[in-house]
Design a protein around this motif. Structure first.
Motif, short mmCIF file in Angstrom:
data_model
loop_
_atom_site.label_atom_id
_atom_site.label_comp_id
_atom_site.label_asym_id
_atom_site.label_seq_id
_atom_site.Cartn_x
_atom_site.Cartn_y
_atom_site.Cartn_z
N ASP A 16 -96.83 0.17 -83.49
CA ASP A 16 -97.88 -0.68 -84.04
C ASP A 16 -98.59 0.18 -85.10
O ASP A 16 -99.38 1.06 -84.79
CB ASP A 16 -98.85 -1.07 -82.90
CG ASP A 16 -99.82 -2.14 -83.33
OD1 ASP A 16 -100.01 -2.33 -84.55
OD2 ASP A 16 -100.41 -2.78 -82.45
N MET A 17 -98.26 -0.07 -86.38
CA MET A 17 -98.68 0.84 -87.45
C MET A 17 -100.14 0.68 -87.84
O MET A 17 -100.61 -0.44 -88.09
CB MET A 17 -97.85 0.58 -88.71
CG MET A 17 -96.40 0.97 -88.62
SD MET A 17 -95.61 0.82 -90.25
CE MET A 17 -95.66 -0.95 -90.50
N GLU A 18 -100.83 1.81 -87.95
CA GLU A 18 -102.11 1.80 -88.65
C GLU A 18 -101.81 1.53 -90.12
O GLU A 18 -100.72 1.84 -90.60
CB GLU A 18 -102.78 3.17 -88.56
CG GLU A 18 -103.31 3.52 -87.20
CD GLU A 18 -103.83 4.96 -87.18
OE1 GLU A 18 -104.43 5.39 -88.16
OE2 GLU A 18 -103.61 5.64 -86.17
N ASP A 19 -102.80 1.02 -90.86
CA ASP A 19 -102.56 0.71 -92.27
C ASP A 19 -102.09 1.94 -93.05
O ASP A 19 -101.20 1.85 -93.90
CB ASP A 19 -103.84 0.14 -92.91
CG ASP A 19 -104.18 -1.25 -92.35
OD1 ASP A 19 -103.40 -1.75 -91.52
OD2 ASP A 19 -105.22 -1.80 -92.74
N GLN A 20 -102.68 3.09 -92.73
CA GLN A 20 -102.30 4.31 -93.45
C GLN A 20 -100.84 4.68 -93.20
O GLN A 20 -100.17 5.25 -94.07
CB GLN A 20 -103.21 5.48 -93.04
CG GLN A 20 -104.57 5.46 -93.70
CD GLN A 20 -104.47 5.45 -95.22
OE1 GLN A 20 -103.62 6.11 -95.81
NE2 GLN A 20 -105.32 4.66 -95.86
N ASP A 63 -94.34 -7.10 -82.88
CA ASP A 63 -94.72 -8.41 -82.34
C ASP A 63 -95.71 -9.14 -83.22
O ASP A 63 -95.99 -10.32 -82.98
CB ASP A 63 -95.16 -8.34 -80.87
CG ASP A 63 -96.18 -7.28 -80.62
OD1 ASP A 63 -96.82 -6.87 -81.59
OD2 ASP A 63 -96.34 -6.88 -79.46
N ILE A 64 -96.24 -8.49 -84.24
CA ILE A 64 -96.92 -9.25 -85.30
C ILE A 64 -96.65 -8.61 -86.66
O ILE A 64 -96.39 -7.41 -86.75
CB ILE A 64 -98.46 -9.36 -85.12
CG1 ILE A 64 -99.13 -8.01 -85.39
CG2 ILE A 64 -98.86 -9.90 -83.77
CD1 ILE A 64 -100.55 -8.16 -85.91
N VAL A 65 -96.71 -9.43 -87.70
CA VAL A 65 -96.75 -8.94 -89.08
C VAL A 65 -97.96 -9.61 -89.70
O VAL A 65 -97.96 -10.83 -89.87
CB VAL A 65 -95.47 -9.29 -89.84
CG1 VAL A 65 -95.61 -8.95 -91.32
CG2 VAL A 65 -94.27 -8.54 -89.26
N ASP A 66 -98.99 -8.84 -89.99
CA ASP A 66 -100.17 -9.46 -90.60
C ASP A 66 -100.07 -9.35 -92.12
O ASP A 66 -99.05 -8.90 -92.65
CB ASP A 66 -101.46 -8.85 -90.04
CG ASP A 66 -101.60 -7.38 -90.38
OD1 ASP A 66 -100.87 -6.88 -91.25
OD2 ASP A 66 -102.47 -6.73 -89.76
N SER A 67 -101.12 -9.78 -92.84
CA SER A 67 -101.00 -9.82 -94.29
C SER A 67 -100.87 -8.43 -94.89
O SER A 67 -100.22 -8.25 -95.92
CB SER A 67 -102.20 -10.56 -94.91
OG SER A 67 -103.40 -9.83 -94.73
N PHE A 68 -101.43 -7.42 -94.22
CA PHE A 68 -101.32 -6.05 -94.77
C PHE A 68 -99.88 -5.56 -94.69
O PHE A 68 -99.32 -5.03 -95.67
CB PHE A 68 -102.26 -5.10 -94.03
CG PHE A 68 -102.35 -3.75 -94.69
CD1 PHE A 68 -103.27 -3.53 -95.71
CD2 PHE A 68 -101.49 -2.74 -94.32
CE1 PHE A 68 -103.33 -2.30 -96.34
CE2 PHE A 68 -101.55 -1.50 -94.96
CZ PHE A 68 -102.47 -1.29 -95.97
N ARG A 119 -97.73 -7.53 -97.07
CA ARG A 119 -97.88 -7.07 -98.45
C ARG A 119 -97.16 -5.74 -98.66
O ARG A 119 -96.56 -5.49 -99.70
CB ARG A 119 -99.37 -6.92 -98.79
CG ARG A 119 -99.59 -6.39 -100.19
CD ARG A 119 -101.03 -6.51 -100.60
NE ARG A 119 -101.90 -5.75 -99.72
CZ ARG A 119 -102.92 -5.00 -100.15
NH1 ARG A 119 -103.19 -4.94 -101.41
NH2 ARG A 119 -103.67 -4.36 -99.29
N VAL A 169 -93.07 -14.45 -84.99
CA VAL A 169 -93.65 -13.76 -86.14
C VAL A 169 -93.43 -14.57 -87.41
O VAL A 169 -94.33 -14.71 -88.24
CB VAL A 169 -93.04 -12.34 -86.28
CG1 VAL A 169 -93.47 -11.70 -87.59
CG2 VAL A 169 -93.44 -11.47 -85.10
N THR A 187 -95.83 -17.54 -87.44
CA THR A 187 -97.20 -17.09 -87.70
C THR A 187 -97.40 -16.68 -89.15
O THR A 187 -98.41 -17.01 -89.77
CB THR A 187 -97.55 -15.92 -86.76
OG1 THR A 187 -97.38 -16.36 -85.41
CG2 THR A 187 -98.97 -15.45 -86.97
N LEU A 243 -99.96 -18.31 -91.70
CA LEU A 243 -100.96 -17.44 -92.31
C LEU A 243 -101.00 -17.65 -93.82
O LEU A 243 -102.04 -17.43 -94.46
CB LEU A 243 -100.61 -15.98 -91.99
CG LEU A 243 -101.55 -14.87 -92.40
CD1 LEU A 243 -102.89 -14.99 -91.68
CD2 LEU A 243 -100.93 -13.50 -92.10
#
Lengths: 134, 138
Positions: B20-24, B53-58, B61, B86, B89, B93
């Motif tokens: 689960d990646m931090e943005d950095q 288990d998720i891909v958010d907009s960050f 992108r 995913v 979603t 999104l």
């Protein structure tokens, strides 16, 4: 009738990951479907990042909730940042002041059942979202 | 900070995101991949997101940026293994990942890139049509 809430600070990238993990745990516990778990965790990720990036940090509160018919999860994102001056604009797909895609707020709203935003310029922003079991 | 490893396999670079990646961490991956594309001269990048288990907009992108940067560096990126929940979603999104090529799994992703020197990796018995065999393998 609500269970105890769990709170997490949102001050770093790492905290956003912790919020995702807590929301996932609670979403599984209230037995949301897999797609709904994915939606609420994704919405929480977007809003927690907003709390950090735009609100300058803040706090997230995750609560299991019930009404007469259903169980669900409620998440509150609160910051004391600059607030949102033009809410309609901020909720428009593609609008951003932060160099992102402009989908965080508008997209998160589409992923949940209830979305409430309380914001005042200079005072901060509180966003409450709820996802109910089907 | 954690780091996502970039593996060179034959002619391609393979990235399997298992955390689960931090943005950095996502931004670091973007830089690492660009460096590795240039260092290896690869023409194909496979990014396996089957563990996410998720891909958010960050993250969405970041994947789009990786694909664009790769293209400028003469490499093709294929994102593979997206979970059905995913995908649903992401579209709701508002992110349809334009410009990103996708495949259902790593094997199909490799076939999509059409890398010629990988036939040995794909356990091909049929020497006449190695590419076709790779595509139709279950």
């Amino acid at each position: 009738m609500n269970d105890e809430s769990q709170r997490l600070p949102v001050d770093t990238d790492r905290d956003v990951v912790r919020v995702r993990q807590l929301v996932r745990t609670v979403a599984v516990a209230v037995k949301l479907s897999l797609v709904d778990q994915t939606k609420i965790v994704t919405a929480a990720s977007e809003l927690a990042r907003n709390t950090l990036v735009y609100g300058g940090g803040g706090e997230v509160e995750v609560t299991r909730v019930h009404n007469e018919r259903r169980a669900g999860i409620r998440i509150v994102f609160a910051d004391q940042g600059p607030g949102i001056v033009d809410l309609d604009l901020a909720l428009t797909d593609g609008y951003t002041t932060g160099g992102g895609l402009g989908l965080g707020l508008s997209g998160a709203r589409r992923l949940v059942d209830e979305f409430d935003i309380d914001t005042e310029a200079g005072k901060g922003t509180t966003i409450t979202i709820v996802k109910w079991c089907r | 900070m954690e780091r996502v490893p970039v593996l060179k396999i034959g002619d391609i670079l393979l990235v399997s995101i298992q955390i689960d990646m931090e943005d950095q961490v996502a931004l670091q991956l973007q830089e690492d991949l660009a460096d590795k594309i240039v260092a290896t001269g690869t023409h194909g990048v496979i990014i396996d997101i089957s563990a996410l288990d998720i891909v958010d907009s960050f993250v969405g992108r970041t994947l789009a940026t990786i694909a664009s940067v790769s293209r400028v560096l003469d490499a093709e990126t294929v994102v593979v293994g997206m979970r059905p929940a995913v995908a649903i979603t992401l579209v709701e999104l508002g992110l349809s990942l334009p410009g990103i090529r996708t495949a259902l799994n790593v094997e199909l992703g490799i076939a999509m890139i059409g890398t010629r020197d990988l036939s040995g990796l794909l356990d091909d018995e049929d020497e006449d049509e190695p590419d076709q065999a790779a595509v139709t393998a279950p």
